[in-house]
Design a protein around this motif. Structure first.
Motif, PDB file in Angstrom:
ATOM      1  N   TYR A   7     -27.262  72.918  -7.209  1.00 39.14           N
ATOM      2  CA  TYR A   7     -27.748  74.260  -6.866  1.00 39.14           C
ATOM      3  C   TYR A   7     -26.619  75.282  -6.962  1.00 39.14           C
ATOM      4  N   SER A  18     -18.762  69.161 -12.950  1.00 38.20           N
ATOM      5  CA  SER A  18     -19.654  68.480 -13.865  1.00 38.20           C
ATOM      6  C   SER A  18     -21.080  68.794 -13.460  1.00 38.20           C
ATOM      7  N   PRO A  49     -23.878  70.582 -16.164  1.00 36.87           N
ATOM      8  CA  PRO A  49     -24.873  70.951 -17.171  1.00 36.87           C
ATOM      9  C   PRO A  49     -25.439  69.733 -17.903  1.00 36.87           C
ATOM     10  N   ALA A 102     -37.055  67.141  -5.697  1.00 34.16           N
ATOM     11  CA  ALA A 102     -36.196  68.064  -6.444  1.00 34.16           C
ATOM     12  C   ALA A 102     -35.382  67.310  -7.499  1.00 34.16           C
TER      13      ALA A 102
HETATM   14  C1  LIG Z   1     -31.150  68.670  -7.375  1.00 32.63           C
HETATM   15  C2  LIG Z   1     -30.119  68.902  -8.442  1.00 32.63           C
HETATM   16  C3  LIG Z   1     -29.532  70.151  -8.575  1.00 32.63           C
HETATM   17  C4  LIG Z   1     -28.572  70.379  -9.587  1.00 32.63           C
HETATM   18  N1  LIG Z   1     -28.017  71.636  -9.722  1.00 32.63           N
HETATM   19  C5  LIG Z   1     -27.152  71.856 -10.753  1.00 32.63           C
HETATM   20  C6  LIG Z   1     -26.588  73.160 -10.956  1.00 32.63           C
HETATM   21  O1  LIG Z   1     -26.842  74.107 -10.211  1.00 32.63           O
HETATM   22  N2  LIG Z   1     -25.765  73.353 -12.015  1.00 32.63           N
HETATM   23  C7  LIG Z   1     -25.457  72.331 -12.890  1.00 32.63           C
HETATM   24  O2  LIG Z   1     -24.723  72.549 -13.853  1.00 32.63           O
HETATM   25  N3  LIG Z   1     -25.943  71.067 -12.683  1.00 32.63           N
HETATM   26  C8  LIG Z   1     -26.772  70.820 -11.655  1.00 32.63           C
HETATM   27  N4  LIG Z   1     -27.278  69.568 -11.453  1.00 32.63           N
HETATM   28  C9  LIG Z   1     -26.834  68.453 -12.327  1.00 32.63           C
HETATM   29  C10 LIG Z   1     -25.771  67.604 -11.655  1.00 32.63           C
HETATM   30  O3  LIG Z   1     -24.621  68.374 -11.400  1.00 32.63           O
HETATM   31  C11 LIG Z   1     -25.430  66.418 -12.572  1.00 32.63           C
HETATM   32  O4  LIG Z   1     -26.523  65.526 -12.524  1.00 32.63           O
HETATM   33  C12 LIG Z   1     -24.138  65.727 -12.196  1.00 32.63           C
HETATM   34  O5  LIG Z   1     -23.740  64.867 -13.251  1.00 32.63           O
HETATM   35  C13 LIG Z   1     -24.272  64.959 -10.896  1.00 32.63           C
HETATM   36  O6  LIG Z   1     -23.052  64.329 -10.593  1.00 32.63           O
HETATM   37  P1  LIG Z   1     -22.970  63.076  -9.596  1.00 32.63           P
HETATM   38  O7  LIG Z   1     -23.599  61.909 -10.326  1.00 32.63           O
HETATM   39  O8  LIG Z   1     -21.508  62.876  -9.382  1.00 32.63           O
HETATM   40  O9  LIG Z   1     -23.702  63.436  -8.358  1.00 32.63           O
HETATM   41  C14 LIG Z   1     -28.203  69.324 -10.451  1.00 32.63           C
HETATM   42  C15 LIG Z   1     -28.799  68.053 -10.285  1.00 32.63           C
HETATM   43  C16 LIG Z   1     -29.747  67.843  -9.299  1.00 32.63           C
HETATM   44  C17 LIG Z   1     -30.353  66.478  -9.178  1.00 32.63           C
END
Ligand SMILES: Cc1cc2nc3c(=O)[nH]c(=O)nc-3n(C[C@H](O)[C@H](O)[C@H](O)COP(=O)(O)O)c2cc1C
Length: 168
Positions: free
Chosen positions: A58, A86, A88, A132
């Motif tokens: 978010y 990280s 997108p 979500a």
């Molecule tokens: C509920 C939710 C909200 C997210 N919001 C964003 C965001 O605002 N901007 C973005 O670039 N990616 C967003 N992402 C993508 C995550 O940043 C991405 O899946 C990331 O690789 C997660 O890293 P992690 O596996 O370390 O948690 C979102 C993903 C989820 C599931």
């Protein structure tokens, strides 16, 4: 030898894996490296340089990464610091540069951090929890958009800069 801290914060392991690959590249360039969850880092006293990365949720950084910056502002200002996030996902994932969230922008300025890098993220429908996350992990956004060549190249560049600025 001066150690480099690579700290990370995320929810599903994608950012941890990026941090581990960055750590591997830094080690390959001859640096001593510790890769640790940001939540487990109390201080940065033992490190000559710091790399900190957070997953974006978010448009925000994970609170444990923000806390690391808040609690160690003075110590971080005295060291070279590189930030990445990280997030997108989708076809343009690696063409997208995301600005730091407002709070982190202020903290990055306070510690005089290097320019932030944006890396593509990973959205895995199999591990998505709740409505979500499941909604996010659909369509063209679903998949692994981490570009390991780009991540490794960035880490090698950080390694060169660390070696030129920190006595090792
Ligand atoms: C509920 C939710 C909200 C997210 N919001 C964003 C965001 O605002 N901007 C973005 O670039 N990616 C967003 N992402 C993508 C995550 O940043 C991405 O899946 C990331 O690789 C997660 O890293 P992690 O596996 O370390 O948690 C979102 C993903 C989820 C599931």
């Amino acid at each position: 030898m001066t150690a480099v801290l690579v700290a990370y914060a995320g929810k599903h392991g994608g950012t941890r894996e990026i941090a581990e690959v960055i750590g591997d590249e830094l080690r390959a360039s001859g640096l001593t490296v510790e890769v640790r969850a940001a939540a487990e880092v109390d201080d940065v006293d033992g490190y000559g340089a710091v790399v900190l990365g957070s997953a974006l949720y978010y448009s925000r950084w994970r609170p444990e990464a923000v806390r690391l910056l808040e609690r160690n502002t003075d110590a971080l200002r005295a060291r070279p610091v590189w930030l990445f996030h990280s997030g997108p996902c989708g076809p343009d994932a690696n063409l997208t540069r995301v600005s730091l969230p407002a709070r982190v922008t202020l903290l990055a300025a306070a510690i005089d951090a290097e320019r932030t890098e944006t890396f593509g993220g990973r959205l895995d429908p199999a591990t998505a929890r709740g409505v979500a996350e499941k909604l996010m992990a659909t369509g063209r956004r679903a998949g692994d958009f981490r570009d390991w060549d780009r991540i490794r190249a960035w880490a090698r560049d950080v390694g060169r800069r660390v070696r030129s600025r920190v006595p090792i």
